[in-house]
Design a protein around this motif. Structure first.
Motif, short mmCIF file in Angstrom:
data_model
loop_
_atom_site.label_atom_id
_atom_site.label_comp_id
_atom_site.label_asym_id
_atom_site.label_seq_id
_atom_site.Cartn_x
_atom_site.Cartn_y
_atom_site.Cartn_z
N GLN A 1 1.08 -1.14 -0.02
CA GLN A 1 -0.06 -0.08 0.08
C GLN A 1 0.81 1.30 0.08
O GLN A 1 0.67 2.09 -0.66
CB GLN A 1 -0.95 0.13 1.14
CG GLN A 1 -2.01 -0.90 1.28
CD GLN A 1 -3.27 -0.42 1.97
OE1 GLN A 1 -3.40 0.67 2.48
NE2 GLN A 1 -4.40 -1.28 1.93
N GLY B 1 1.84 1.95 -3.57
CA GLY B 1 0.74 2.52 -4.21
C GLY B 1 0.58 4.00 -4.05
O GLY B 1 0.23 4.76 -4.87
N ALA B 2 0.66 4.42 -2.44
CA ALA B 2 0.40 5.58 -2.11
C ALA B 2 1.68 6.63 -2.79
O ALA B 2 1.33 7.72 -3.27
CB ALA B 2 0.33 5.65 -0.77
N ALA C 1 1.10 5.91 -7.05
CA ALA C 1 -0.01 5.89 -7.80
C ALA C 1 -1.12 6.76 -7.12
O ALA C 1 -2.33 6.67 -7.42
CB ALA C 1 -0.70 4.87 -8.18
N SER C 2 -0.72 7.52 -5.91
CA SER C 2 -1.74 8.35 -5.22
C SER C 2 -2.95 7.54 -4.78
O SER C 2 -3.98 8.15 -4.66
CB SER C 2 -2.04 9.64 -5.87
OG SER C 2 -1.12 10.40 -6.27
N THR C 3 -2.66 6.04 -4.43
CA THR C 3 -3.88 5.20 -3.91
C THR C 3 -3.95 5.52 -2.37
O THR C 3 -3.10 6.04 -1.78
CB THR C 3 -3.53 3.85 -4.26
OG1 THR C 3 -2.45 3.51 -3.61
CG2 THR C 3 -3.39 3.33 -5.72
N GLN C 4 -5.21 5.54 -2.21
CA GLN C 4 -5.78 5.68 -0.90
C GLN C 4 -5.42 4.64 0.25
O GLN C 4 -5.68 3.55 -0.12
CB GLN C 4 -7.11 6.13 -0.61
CG GLN C 4 -7.88 6.59 0.78
CD GLN C 4 -7.26 7.87 1.02
OE1 GLN C 4 -6.66 8.61 0.43
NE2 GLN C 4 -7.83 8.34 2.40
N SER D 1 -5.76 1.89 3.49
CA SER D 1 -7.17 1.55 4.02
C SER D 1 -7.23 2.16 5.38
O SER D 1 -8.39 2.29 5.73
CB SER D 1 -6.97 -0.13 4.24
OG SER D 1 -6.69 -0.60 3.11
#
Length: 260
Positions: A229, A232-233, A236-239, A241
């Motif tokens: 995670q 990804g953050a 890809a700027s994923t949020q 959990s």
């Protein structure tokens, strides 16, 4: 941190440990009272990282952590909070089904056994449980801590109108284990978490009129998933959990004595 080093060794395509120069991502261990200061120093460094992993979180002043959450947002630096069960791939894979089951539940119950050698205080374990309930059921309200000492804790709360029981036991024997049960009149779900230092996966079981059914299993620890995670953050700027803002909300539920 041998456990972390072993985890990173399994993610060579995404993450490589560096000894020199500024790092793209930084891990902050939050198992001492000064962790907010250390996190602030990382965020305000002259050459800050692209993302931060915050692991082994212990209770801290929610106002201070709220300031850090606002600072991280202002700087555009995502912080992944590595709670021991929230990021477990088995939990995240079944999160929607679990939340749907919890909506019709009569009780959610979570019990943790922690070896005293792990050095994890009951207040920190309670914080970890609140994070798990937040993901599976929803935000907790009305937390009532009825017992909190060196032997463990007992507490009750509500999540989405469903009663929640939270307890822990510190034991000098055995290994770490945790269980979350969703009990309703039609079906039950159980999440059984093994010691994260072992290779045993988390088991998700659905219990209904057809019997006990083991759901698809993911052979990955929550700690490894946290690093994924984090990648990804950062790229890809994923949020994440579980974020610093989520942590603040759970810290505000704790009684004053748990924050000391």
């Amino acid at each position: 941190m041998p456990f972390t080093h072993g985890t990173l060794a399994g993610l060579p395509q995404w993450l490589r440990r560096t000894e020199t120069g500024p790092a793209d991502v930084v891990a902050v261990t939050a198992d001492t009272p000064d962790w907010p200061d250390r996190l602030r120093a990382v965020l305000t460094d002259a050459d800050p990282p692209r993302a931060v992993l915050l692991s082994r979180v212990t209770p801290a002043d929610p106002a201070t952590v709220s300031e850090l959450a606002a600072l991280a947002d202002e700087l555009g630096i995502p912080v992944v909070v590595d709670s021991p069960w929230v990021l477990d791939p088995t939990v995240t894979e079944h999160a929607e089904r679990l939340r749907a089951a919890a909506a019709g539940a009569v009780l959610v119950d979570t019990v943790v056994v922690v070896p005293t050698a792990a050095g994890r205080a009951p207040a920190a374990v309670l914080l970890d449980q609140l994070a798990l309930v937040r993901l599976v059921v929803g935000p907790v309200s009305g937390l009532r801590v009825t017992g909190l000492d060196e032997r463990g804790h007992t507490a009750g709360a509500y999540a989405g109108g469903v009663p929640v029981q939270l307890s822990s036991v510190l034991s000098p024997l055995g290994s770490a284990q945790a269980r979350l049960s969703i009990r309703s009149r039609g079906e039950q779900w159980q999440l059984r978490f093994a010691d994260p230092n072992t290779a045993r996966p988390t088991a998700a079981l659905l219990i209904d009129d057809a019997g006990e059914q083991l759901q698809p299993t993911r052979y990955e620890t929550a700690h490894r998933a946290a690093w994924r995670q984090l990648h990804g953050a950062a790229t890809a700027s994923t949020q994440p959990s579980y974020t610093l803002s989520d942590l603040v909300a759970d810290l505000r539920l704790l009684p004053t004595e748990a924050l000391r």
